[in-house]
Motif scaffolding. Structure first.
Motif, short mmCIF file in Angstrom:
data_model
loop_
_atom_site.label_atom_id
_atom_site.label_comp_id
_atom_site.label_asym_id
_atom_site.label_seq_id
_atom_site.Cartn_x
_atom_site.Cartn_y
_atom_site.Cartn_z
N ILE A 282 0.85 -1.18 0.00
CA ILE A 282 0.00 0.00 0.00
C ILE A 282 0.89 1.24 0.00
O ILE A 282 1.87 1.30 0.75
CB ILE A 282 -0.92 -0.01 1.23
CG1 ILE A 282 -1.87 -1.21 1.16
CG2 ILE A 282 -1.72 1.29 1.34
CD1 ILE A 282 -2.72 -1.41 2.41
N PRO A 283 0.60 2.22 -0.86
CA PRO A 283 1.43 3.43 -0.92
C PRO A 283 1.56 4.10 0.45
O PRO A 283 0.62 4.10 1.25
CB PRO A 283 0.67 4.32 -1.91
CG PRO A 283 -0.08 3.37 -2.78
CD PRO A 283 -0.46 2.23 -1.89
N GLN A 284 2.75 4.64 0.72
CA GLN A 284 3.10 5.36 1.94
C GLN A 284 3.33 4.45 3.15
O GLN A 284 3.48 4.93 4.27
CB GLN A 284 2.04 6.42 2.30
CG GLN A 284 1.86 7.50 1.24
CD GLN A 284 3.14 8.32 1.05
OE1 GLN A 284 3.69 8.88 1.99
NE2 GLN A 284 3.63 8.37 -0.18
N ALA A 285 3.36 3.14 2.93
CA ALA A 285 3.57 2.22 4.05
C ALA A 285 5.04 2.15 4.43
O ALA A 285 5.93 2.22 3.58
CB ALA A 285 3.06 0.83 3.69
N TYR A 286 5.30 1.98 5.73
CA TYR A 286 6.62 1.58 6.21
C TYR A 286 6.73 0.07 6.08
O TYR A 286 5.75 -0.65 6.30
CB TYR A 286 6.79 1.92 7.69
CG TYR A 286 6.98 3.37 8.04
CD1 TYR A 286 8.26 3.92 8.14
CD2 TYR A 286 5.88 4.18 8.31
CE1 TYR A 286 8.43 5.25 8.50
CE2 TYR A 286 6.05 5.52 8.67
CZ TYR A 286 7.33 6.04 8.76
OH TYR A 286 7.50 7.36 9.11
N ASN A 287 7.91 -0.41 5.74
CA ASN A 287 8.17 -1.84 5.80
C ASN A 287 9.21 -2.13 6.87
O ASN A 287 10.33 -1.68 6.78
CB ASN A 287 8.66 -2.36 4.45
CG ASN A 287 8.98 -3.85 4.47
OD1 ASN A 287 10.00 -4.29 3.95
ND2 ASN A 287 8.12 -4.65 5.07
N ILE A 288 8.79 -2.85 7.92
CA ILE A 288 9.72 -3.36 8.91
C ILE A 288 9.39 -4.84 9.07
O ILE A 288 8.37 -5.20 9.65
CB ILE A 288 9.61 -2.63 10.27
CG1 ILE A 288 9.74 -1.12 10.09
CG2 ILE A 288 10.68 -3.14 11.23
CD1 ILE A 288 9.60 -0.32 11.37
N ASP A 289 10.23 -5.67 8.50
CA ASP A 289 10.03 -7.11 8.49
C ASP A 289 9.96 -7.63 9.92
O ASP A 289 10.84 -7.39 10.73
CB ASP A 289 11.19 -7.75 7.72
CG ASP A 289 11.00 -9.24 7.45
OD1 ASP A 289 10.25 -9.89 8.19
OD2 ASP A 289 11.64 -9.74 6.51
N LEU A 290 8.89 -8.38 10.23
CA LEU A 290 8.72 -8.92 11.58
C LEU A 290 9.87 -9.85 11.96
O LEU A 290 10.15 -10.05 13.14
CB LEU A 290 7.38 -9.65 11.67
CG LEU A 290 6.89 -10.05 13.06
CD1 LEU A 290 6.76 -8.84 13.98
CD2 LEU A 290 5.57 -10.79 12.97
N ASN A 291 10.54 -10.43 10.97
CA ASN A 291 11.67 -11.33 11.25
C ASN A 291 12.99 -10.60 11.42
O ASN A 291 14.02 -11.24 11.67
CB ASN A 291 11.80 -12.36 10.12
CG ASN A 291 10.63 -13.32 10.09
OD1 ASN A 291 10.20 -13.80 11.13
ND2 ASN A 291 10.10 -13.59 8.91
N SER A 292 12.97 -9.30 11.28
CA SER A 292 14.19 -8.51 11.49
C SER A 292 14.27 -8.10 12.96
O SER A 292 13.56 -8.63 13.80
CB SER A 292 14.15 -7.26 10.60
OG SER A 292 13.16 -6.34 11.07
N ASN A 293 15.14 -7.15 13.27
CA ASN A 293 15.17 -6.59 14.63
C ASN A 293 13.97 -5.65 14.75
O ASN A 293 14.11 -4.43 14.89
CB ASN A 293 16.49 -5.85 14.86
CG ASN A 293 16.76 -5.58 16.32
OD1 ASN A 293 15.83 -5.53 17.12
ND2 ASN A 293 18.01 -5.41 16.67
N PHE A 294 12.80 -6.24 14.71
CA PHE A 294 11.55 -5.50 14.54
C PHE A 294 11.29 -4.48 15.64
O PHE A 294 11.02 -3.31 15.35
CB PHE A 294 10.38 -6.48 14.40
CG PHE A 294 9.04 -5.84 14.30
CD1 PHE A 294 8.60 -5.35 13.07
CD2 PHE A 294 8.21 -5.72 15.39
CE1 PHE A 294 7.36 -4.74 12.96
CE2 PHE A 294 6.96 -5.11 15.30
CZ PHE A 294 6.54 -4.62 14.07
N PRO A 295 11.32 -4.87 16.93
CA PRO A 295 10.96 -3.87 17.95
C PRO A 295 11.90 -2.68 17.98
O PRO A 295 11.47 -1.54 18.18
CB PRO A 295 10.99 -4.67 19.26
CG PRO A 295 11.82 -5.86 18.98
CD PRO A 295 11.63 -6.17 17.53
#
Length: 469
Positions: A282-295
């Protein structure tokens, strides 16, 4: 006496149960407290004490939730000036839990109000056997003193006194139980081992080997990693008392129309993998992969004053994202997209995508000399260790302000260790008006594995803070 460590991945936080035969203390609890209740039920003991070493910066404490559920009293540093009900502790205070005597040491340095708990098992001996030192000392490292603007040298000097005048005078066999391990940004060079003994740290901890005060201060105040934005927010939330977890409702499952309506006043957080985000988002969304250092990155990158809408692959993924967001103080999660991106695209709603570049494609572009910006979004230290020739370095969190340094009309190829942080960077640049961004899938790890460069020193360490992120 029984000591049980609870290690929370991603934020690399260690909390502890210090137990006797019938009762116990929980030391530096995380916000989601069910694990402590389950473990103490299994042990057949009752939680009577909740011990805080300091005002934690990187996570929200579970002290109030645990106190309400168990009736245990909260203990913490007097100088923290908590606004919650607690028992304030100062240098030299002593209290007991069954046969265990706990003595309080004021141990400023990482933070001004920090205390540590020295434990003596009086059923076995008269000498201290364990030290719960919070973020004062780690395995292989010590707490960073630079979290308070303008006070780094003062706190580093205080930390030197704490270590040399107090902690290093304990018996060499005394166990060290810190509040964090490798992967946390509360220090710089933590080892992968999660506990130690004082004698070993005296011999092999680089910071304890620096005997000169001036040299110690310089070492602890230069080339430190950046401190995430949420560190100061979490500290104040913990001091005032966070909202009870039981009062936080699970976000609404939203159909496309309701999701679109809420988008006007919210931020969109897409927690899917960078490959999925790259395909359609979706346009303007942030992507922070839950499998990354998410918090850590959610606390760092997301504006705290905004409501959050989640885009996930499943209900369980939304549930896990909420738990990890709560750990860093993001409580304003109002909904998630019930039909996911499949429901969104099959309704013909607008999307964006980020092309994924393989290691071989990137190498071909470099060797062909095609004009493009190669943007390395790893930390400055990672970039210094190894980077692509011609790449410029802007750490991902700095892109929120430094995006203006880039020519948004040029093709911009982002790279990190694996593709996760660079996908975060792509999402930020798209929000800022960039027209042509691409993500290097596999990052420097893939580029090195393909034989196009040497191994990235940080990428190959399984316990490194940003491995595969």
């Amino acid at each position: 006496m029984l000591i049980q460590q609870i290690f929370t991945e991603k934020i690399a936080h260690s909390s502890y149960i210090l137990a006797g035969e019938r009762t116990c203390a929980v030391i530096d609890p995380r916000r989601d407290i069910e694990i402590y209740l389950e473990m103490t039920r299994e042990l057949g003991i009752r939680i009577t004490h909740i011990l805080e070493t300091h005002l934690h910066a990187d996570f929200i404490s579970g002290h109030m939730d645990l106190a309400q559920r168990t009736g245990a009293r909260i203990y913490g540093p007097r100088s923290a000036n908590y606004e919650i009900e607690y028992i304030p502790l100062s240098e030299g205070d002593i209290f007991t839990i069954e046969d265990m005597e706990l003595k309080v040491l004021e141990t400023p340095g990482h933070t001004p109000e920090h205390i540590s708990y020295v434990v003596t098992d009086t059923s076995r001996g008269k000498e201290p056997v364990a030290l719960f030192c919070g973020d004062t000392m780690f395995v292989g490292d010590v707490g960073r003193p630079d979290l308070f603007p303008g006070r780094a040298e003062e706190l580093a000097s205080g930390l030197y006194d704490t270590l040399h005048d107090k902690l290093m005078g304990l018996p060499d066999f005394c166990e060290i139980h810190p509040a964090h391990g490798a992967g946390s940004l509360c220090g710089r060079a933590m080892a992968s081992k999660r506990t130690s003994i004082l004698g070993y740290e005296k011999k092999y901890n680089y910071a304890l080997e620096i005997k000169d005060r001036a040299g110690f201060i310089e070492a602890l105040t230069t080339n430190m990693p950046d401190a995430p934005d949420h560190f100061s927010r979490c500290t104040e939330i913990n001091r005032k008392g966070p909202q009870m977890v039981k009062e936080l409702t699970f976000p609404d499952a939203l159909d496309n129309d309701r999701f679109k309506e809420k988008m006007k006043d919210s931020i969109i957080l897409d927690v899917r993998s960078f490959e999925s985000f790259g395909g359609q988002h979706i346009p303007q969304a942030y992507n922070i992969d839950l499998n990354s250092n998410f918090p850590t990155y959610a606390g760092w990158l997301l504006p705290p004053e905004k409501d959050i809408l989640l885009v996930t692959d499943s209900y369980s993924q939304a549930f896990e994202a909420c738990k990890q967001l709560h750990r860093v103080g993001h409580d304003r999660i109002t909904g998630y997209l019930e039909g996911g991106m499949y429901g969104w695209v099959t309704d013909g709603l607008p999307t964006k995508h980020v092309p994924q570049i393989s290691a071989s494609e990137l190498h071909t572009r470099i060797t062909d000399g095609k004009e493009a910006i190669i943007l390395d979004v790893r930390s400055a230290s990672e970039y210094r260790d190894l980077h692509l020739e011609g790449a410029i370095n802007i750490p991902v969190h700095e892109l929120r302000e430094r995006h203006s340094e880039l020519d948004k009309e040029l093709e911009t190829i982002l790279i990190c260790g694996s593709g996760q942080r660079s996908s975060m960077g792509c999402s930020i640049l798209l929000q800022k008006g960039a027209n042509d961004v691409k993500n290097v899938s596999g990052g420097m790890t893939g580029y090195s594995a393909a034989g196009y460069g040497p191994e990235c020193p940080m990428c190959v360490l399984p316990w490194a803070p940003f491995r595969n992120r």
